[in-house]
Design an enzyme around this catalytic site. Structure first.
Site, PDB file in Angstrom:
ATOM      1  N   CYS A   2      13.227  46.593   0.629  1.00 31.54           N
ATOM      2  CA  CYS A   2      13.543  46.554  -0.664  1.00 31.54           C
ATOM      3  C   CYS A   2      13.686  47.910  -1.183  1.00 31.54           C
ATOM      4  O   CYS A   2      13.461  48.949  -0.240  1.00 31.54           O
ATOM      5  CB  CYS A   2      12.309  45.863  -1.488  1.00 31.54           C
ATOM      6  SG  CYS A   2      12.092  44.259  -1.233  1.00 31.54           S
ATOM      7  N   ARG A  27      19.653  48.507   0.719  1.00 33.61           N
ATOM      8  CA  ARG A  27      18.246  48.043   1.270  1.00 33.61           C
ATOM      9  C   ARG A  27      18.025  46.769   1.066  1.00 33.61           C
ATOM     10  O   ARG A  27      16.837  46.135   1.546  1.00 33.61           O
ATOM     11  CB  ARG A  27      17.055  48.996   0.725  1.00 33.61           C
ATOM     12  CG  ARG A  27      17.318  50.473   1.132  1.00 33.61           C
ATOM     13  CD  ARG A  27      16.289  51.193   0.087  1.00 33.61           C
ATOM     14  NE  ARG A  27      14.975  50.963   0.801  1.00 33.61           N
ATOM     15  CZ  ARG A  27      14.416  51.334   1.849  1.00 33.61           C
ATOM     16  NH1 ARG A  27      15.110  52.316   2.461  1.00 33.61           N
ATOM     17  NH2 ARG A  27      13.251  51.139   2.210  1.00 33.61           N
ATOM     18  N   TRP A  74      14.847  42.400  -1.208  1.00 33.70           N
ATOM     19  CA  TRP A  74      15.083  41.623   0.081  1.00 33.70           C
ATOM     20  C   TRP A  74      13.973  40.581   0.081  1.00 33.70           C
ATOM     21  O   TRP A  74      12.778  40.873   0.532  1.00 33.70           O
ATOM     22  CB  TRP A  74      15.350  42.722   1.396  1.00 33.70           C
ATOM     23  CG  TRP A  74      16.068  41.718   2.287  1.00 33.70           C
ATOM     24  CD1 TRP A  74      17.235  41.612   2.811  1.00 33.70           C
ATOM     25  CD2 TRP A  74      15.294  41.143   3.361  1.00 33.70           C
ATOM     26  NE1 TRP A  74      17.359  40.907   3.814  1.00 33.70           N
ATOM     27  CE2 TRP A  74      16.247  40.530   4.202  1.00 33.70           C
ATOM     28  CE3 TRP A  74      13.719  40.889   3.761  1.00 33.70           C
ATOM     29  CZ2 TRP A  74      15.832  39.746   5.376  1.00 33.70           C
ATOM     30  CZ3 TRP A  74      13.588  40.187   4.676  1.00 33.70           C
ATOM     31  CH2 TRP A  74      14.489  39.683   5.617  1.00 33.70           C
ATOM     32  N   ASN A 100       7.369  47.368  -2.162  1.00 32.24           N
ATOM     33  CA  ASN A 100       8.132  46.962  -0.773  1.00 32.24           C
ATOM     34  C   ASN A 100       7.267  46.910  -0.159  1.00 32.24           C
ATOM     35  O   ASN A 100       6.102  47.854   0.142  1.00 32.24           O
ATOM     36  CB  ASN A 100       9.173  48.429  -0.712  1.00 32.24           C
ATOM     37  CG  ASN A 100       9.806  48.107   0.536  1.00 32.24           C
ATOM     38  OD1 ASN A 100       9.808  46.986   1.001  1.00 32.24           O
ATOM     39  ND2 ASN A 100      10.708  49.358   1.114  1.00 32.24           N
ATOM     40  N   GLY A 101       7.365  45.878   0.909  1.00 35.03           N
ATOM     41  CA  GLY A 101       6.644  45.652   2.019  1.00 35.03           C
ATOM     42  C   GLY A 101       6.053  43.933   2.055  1.00 35.03           C
ATOM     43  O   GLY A 101       6.710  43.275   1.270  1.00 35.03           O
ATOM     44  N   GLU A 482      27.474  45.678  21.077  1.00 36.37           N
ATOM     45  CA  GLU A 482      27.580  46.296  19.765  1.00 36.37           C
ATOM     46  C   GLU A 482      28.759  45.711  19.101  1.00 36.37           C
ATOM     47  O   GLU A 482      28.799  45.577  17.974  1.00 36.37           O
ATOM     48  CB  GLU A 482      27.586  47.765  19.902  1.00 36.37           C
ATOM     49  CG  GLU A 482      27.855  48.516  18.780  1.00 36.37           C
ATOM     50  CD  GLU A 482      26.840  48.298  17.652  1.00 36.37           C
ATOM     51  OE1 GLU A 482      25.647  47.730  17.779  1.00 36.37           O
ATOM     52  OE2 GLU A 482      26.909  48.672  16.488  1.00 36.37           O
ATOM     53  N   LYS A 486      28.655  43.940  15.521  1.00 36.92           N
ATOM     54  CA  LYS A 486      29.522  44.237  14.273  1.00 36.92           C
ATOM     55  C   LYS A 486      30.271  43.167  13.747  1.00 36.92           C
ATOM     56  O   LYS A 486      30.265  42.929  12.514  1.00 36.92           O
ATOM     57  CB  LYS A 486      30.467  45.447  14.798  1.00 36.92           C
ATOM     58  CG  LYS A 486      29.748  46.877  14.864  1.00 36.92           C
ATOM     59  CD  LYS A 486      29.280  47.255  13.611  1.00 36.92           C
ATOM     60  CE  LYS A 486      28.128  47.821  13.446  1.00 36.92           C
ATOM     61  NZ  LYS A 486      26.828  47.673  14.209  1.00 36.92           N
ATOM     62  N   GLU A 489      27.779  40.683  12.147  1.00 37.44           N
ATOM     63  CA  GLU A 489      26.884  41.085  10.819  1.00 37.44           C
ATOM     64  C   GLU A 489      27.808  41.215   9.688  1.00 37.44           C
ATOM     65  O   GLU A 489      27.361  41.251   8.423  1.00 37.44           O
ATOM     66  CB  GLU A 489      26.055  42.079  11.216  1.00 37.44           C
ATOM     67  CG  GLU A 489      26.905  43.478  11.326  1.00 37.44           C
ATOM     68  CD  GLU A 489      25.660  44.495  11.762  1.00 37.44           C
ATOM     69  OE1 GLU A 489      24.594  44.524  11.091  1.00 37.44           O
ATOM     70  OE2 GLU A 489      26.090  45.624  12.417  1.00 37.44           O
ATOM     71  N   HIS A 505      28.254  32.791  35.587  1.00 33.77           N
ATOM     72  CA  HIS A 505      26.969  32.239  35.578  1.00 33.77           C
ATOM     73  C   HIS A 505      26.827  31.301  34.224  1.00 33.77           C
ATOM     74  O   HIS A 505      25.631  31.095  34.020  1.00 33.77           O
ATOM     75  CB  HIS A 505      25.942  33.231  35.795  1.00 33.77           C
ATOM     76  CG  HIS A 505      25.875  34.029  37.062  1.00 33.77           C
ATOM     77  ND1 HIS A 505      25.774  33.581  38.286  1.00 33.77           N
ATOM     78  CD2 HIS A 505      26.607  35.087  37.435  1.00 33.77           C
ATOM     79  CE1 HIS A 505      26.130  34.388  39.276  1.00 33.77           C
ATOM     80  NE2 HIS A 505      26.698  35.584  38.633  1.00 33.77           N
ATOM     81  N   LYS A 604      19.444  47.313   5.020  1.00 37.66           N
ATOM     82  CA  LYS A 604      19.813  48.541   6.033  1.00 37.66           C
ATOM     83  C   LYS A 604      18.582  49.353   6.877  1.00 37.66           C
ATOM     84  O   LYS A 604      18.853  49.642   7.945  1.00 37.66           O
ATOM     85  CB  LYS A 604      20.386  49.840   5.054  1.00 37.66           C
ATOM     86  CG  LYS A 604      20.715  51.232   5.849  1.00 37.66           C
ATOM     87  CD  LYS A 604      22.042  50.684   6.563  1.00 37.66           C
ATOM     88  CE  LYS A 604      22.401  52.060   7.466  1.00 37.66           C
ATOM     89  NZ  LYS A 604      23.477  51.692   8.551  1.00 37.66           N
TER      90      LYS A 604
HETATM   91  C1  AGP Z   1      23.220  47.400  12.640  1.00 37.92           C
HETATM   92  O1  AGP Z   1      24.489  47.447  12.262  1.00 37.92           O
HETATM   93  C2  AGP Z   1      22.010  47.143  11.806  1.00 37.92           C
HETATM   94  N1  AGP Z   1      22.009  47.894  10.532  1.00 37.92           N
HETATM   95  C3  AGP Z   1      20.687  46.923  12.371  1.00 37.92           C
HETATM   96  O2  AGP Z   1      20.483  46.299  13.666  1.00 37.92           O
HETATM   97  C4  AGP Z   1      19.983  48.331  12.670  1.00 37.92           C
HETATM   98  O3  AGP Z   1      20.633  49.074  13.748  1.00 37.92           O
HETATM   99  C5  AGP Z   1      18.541  47.966  13.022  1.00 37.92           C
HETATM  100  O4  AGP Z   1      17.961  47.352  11.855  1.00 37.92           O
HETATM  101  C6  AGP Z   1      17.788  49.170  13.563  1.00 37.92           C
HETATM  102  O5  AGP Z   1      17.455  50.242  12.274  1.00 37.92           O
HETATM  103  P1  AGP Z   1      17.062  51.804  12.398  1.00 37.92           P
HETATM  104  O6  AGP Z   1      18.117  52.100  13.545  1.00 37.92           O
HETATM  105  O7  AGP Z   1      17.096  52.244  11.227  1.00 37.92           O
HETATM  106  O8  AGP Z   1      15.756  51.618  13.143  1.00 37.92           O
END
Ligand code: AGP
Length: 609
Positions: A2, A27, A74, A100-101, A482, A486, A489, A505, A604
């Site tokens: 958050c 966030r 969030w 936050n938490g 990766e 992308k 997400e 396999h 994020k």
């Molecule tokens: C990837 O596009 C995401 N934003 C997410 O997977 C991110 O890489 C992951 O949460 C790790 O975050 P960090 O690098 O801040 O630890």
């Protein structure tokens, strides 16, 4: 996950809170709210949805004040809704908080407080904090907060205001990050530096177990026992313009285009061409300790995990040291087979990912050497390892990591070369060839970025796709992961990354008209292998797009579409194969009208488990 914001000073607090929340929206953006104080009671406005919805509420029902707090959520406990939106209050509305938490065992607290007569209005864990402070409140807000903290377990960054002890914000940190911004007779609080840069670059990072009492006259720091603390003031060098879109439609697209600059910045000052060496003494690990390293374990999550997997190939190829890359969320519960000859590398853009931080803290009992690869210098992970290797990507606003991924690969390549130098596993000429090629990468990426029309046109053919398979081998297997991440997400299309040798396999059973494949096929030592995988797919009428070198003449006839990249030393091809896959995902998501910078359900920085 958050975002917390707060201000106390002489200005109207509302626009400051709203602008700050907009910069924290990446966030979490399920709901948002503010609580402000002028001369009368605390005034609260909340709304489900994004900050723009809260702005509409404020247009209908304006408030003013000269201090206050805000929050963008969030959801962890309690569905996204107005009543579950922060700020939350005690029974009277005289004590208001943002959090936050996650509060562990909050139901036990809620039951006890309800038994004592407290009336709850929400499904959240957060609300118990407000009632707990109310329970202990006599005359002094920070004293009540201190007593309340003794009963809390879990992770919490909390900001509190009260109309019964006015003109102060009390801030506590136990887990998620929270920062104090120091202005001219005005003070700010925030979950990260971005919102503060418009007003000040002088900030104080709270550590776990610390509190701050922020008043117009100044800030007092203490620990939870009340012992006063003297805190270092950090000066942040990022400029506010780095946070703006600079004419791009989305932050993500801007950040994809920033990658050449980011790689140059991450390399800057760390390469000596005349010595043919990497200069990484800054990481602060004693070379004699590094010489004794026999094993590397890299911890990360998400995109950082994928960058770490690329780093595995770099380190094993160049330094000859075995590398295990572990999902931090899994590794934290494992039996750590580590010792003083192990190097544990925590890779995290934010430096606040809860699983990575928790794994790092748990494994320290085995006394390995620890190193962080981070993009935020004063983040928790950056402060809790023996060594620190910074990526210089600048603030990344798009939730989907792009430029920080390239920066992490750059940092891990530098680390591989540094380890190779120290353990003398790499001859000087090889090292020099890698260093020279590293320095050519930004220009090669610029060439990819200068011709995106064809790629955008190809991508738009797939806006109605439901599935995608991404295949890569060797150092491009992580790029397949990766590329798939992308697409998933930001466009919400299901995609899977796979080592292409694994196709036979099982996954090859998926191939039909509805399962297009993206095959990463640079001309490296296993090119023929991926070509045979492509043939297997084509033999079953699968649609194949290949990412291939510009000078590859044979691939055109074997696939349905080709995305061209410049040739490069094979081990460094992930730097180039990544970029078209980022753009491919972006163009599809943008064409689908998806919320590219703030995809649904994501945040994020995952600062809760
Ligand atoms: C990837 O596009 C995401 N934003 C997410 O997977 C991110 O890489 C992951 O949460 C790790 O975050 P960090 O690098 O801040 O630890």
């Amino acid at each position: 996950m958050c975002g917390i914001i707060g201000y106390i000073g002489k200005k109207n607090v509302v626009p400051i809170l709203i602008e700050g929340l907009k910069k924290l929206e990446y966030r979490g953006y399920d709901s948002a709210g503010i609580a402000v104080v002028d001369d009368g009671p605390i005034l609260r406005r909340r709304a489900k949805g994004k900050i723009s919805v809260l702005e509409d509420v404020l247009k209908q029902d304006e408030v003013k004040g000269n201090y206050g707090i805000g929050h963008t959520r969030w959801a962890t406990h309690g569905r996204p809704s107005e009543e579950n939106a922060h700020p939350h209050q005690d029974c009277t509305g005289d004590i208001v908080i943002v959090h936050n938490g996650i509060i562990e065992k909050y139901m036990d607290l809620k039951t006890q407080l309800s038994f004592e007569g407290h009336k709850f209005q929400t499904e959240t864990d957060t609300e118990v904090i407000a009632h707990l402070i109310e329970k202990y409140f006599q005359e002094n807000l920070e004293e009540a907060v201190r007593q309340a903290m003794e009963h809390l377990e879990g992770e919490f960054a909390v900001a509190v205001i009260s109309s019964r002890d006015r003109d102060k914000i009390v801030l506590v940190k136990q887990g998620p990050p929270v920062i104090v911004g120091l202005g001219e007779n005005e003070y700010f609080i925030s979950s990260d530096v971005n919102p503060l840069l418009l007003y000040t670059k002088d900030v104080v990072f709270l550590n776990d177990g610390e509190m701050a009492v922020i008043e117009r006259e100044g800030v007092t720091y203490s620990d939870f026992s009340g012992k006063l603390l003297k805190k270092k003031i950090d000066h942040i060098n990022w400029n506010p313009l780095m946070i703006e879109k600079s004419g791009f439609k989305h932050f993500m697209l801007k950040e994809i285009f920033e990658q050449p600059r980011v790689i140059r910045d991450t390399l800057k000052g760390r390469i000596s061409m005349d010595k043919g060496k990497v200069l990484l003494g800054e990481i602060g690990l004693p070379p004699e300790r590094i010489k004794s390293i026999r094993r590397v374990v890299i911890l990360a999550c998400g995109t950082s995990f994928n960058a770490s997997l690329v780093g595995k190939y770099f380190i094993e190829e160049i330094a000859g040291i075995p590398v295990d890359v572990e999902y931090a969320s899994e590794y934290r519960y494992r039996n750590f087979i580590l010792d003083k000859n192990s190097l544990v590398v925590a890779v995290s853009q934010s430096g606040e990912t809860a699983d990575t931080l928790a794994a790092l803290r748990a494994l320290k009992v085995k006394k390995p050497l620890t190193l962080a690869v981070c993009n935020v210098e004063s983040s928790s992970i950056a402060r809790e390892t023996a060594g620190l290797l910074m990526t210089h990507a600048g603030p990344e606003i798009g939730v989907a990591a792009t430029k920080t991924f390239s920066a992490q690969m750059t940092a891990l390549m530098l680390l591989a070369l540094y380890l190779g130098q120290i353990n003398e596993s790499m001859d000087k000429d090889t090292g020099l060839s890698y260093i020279k090629e590293l320095q050519r990468i930004p220009t090669k990426i610029e060439s990819i970025l200068s011709q995106t029309e064809g790629l955008e046109k190809l991508a738009k053919k797939f806006i109605s796709a439901s599935h995608f398979l991404y295949l890569g081998r060797w150092a491009n297997y992580p790029i397949a992961l990766e590329g798939a991440l992308k697409l998933k997400e930001i466009s919400y299309i299901h995609a899977e990354g796979y080592p292409s040798g694994e196709m036979k396999h099982g996954p090859i059973a998926l191939i039909d008209d509805n399962m297009p494949t993206m095959a990463i096929a640079p001309k490296d030592r296993i090119y023929e292998k991926i070509m045979s995988n492509i043939s297997e797919i084509k033999a079953r009428s699968g649609y194949v797009i290949a990412v291939a070198y510009e000078d590859d003449k044979e691939i055109e006839a074997k696939v349905d579409a080709v995305i061209r990249i410049p040739a490069i030393l094979p081990l460094l091809s992930p730097f180039l194969t990544t970029v078209p896959l980022q753009l491919f995902a972006y163009y599809i998501a943008a064409a689908r009208g998806a919320d590219v910078d703030q995809p649904r359900n994501l945040a994020k920085s995952v600062t809760v488990e």
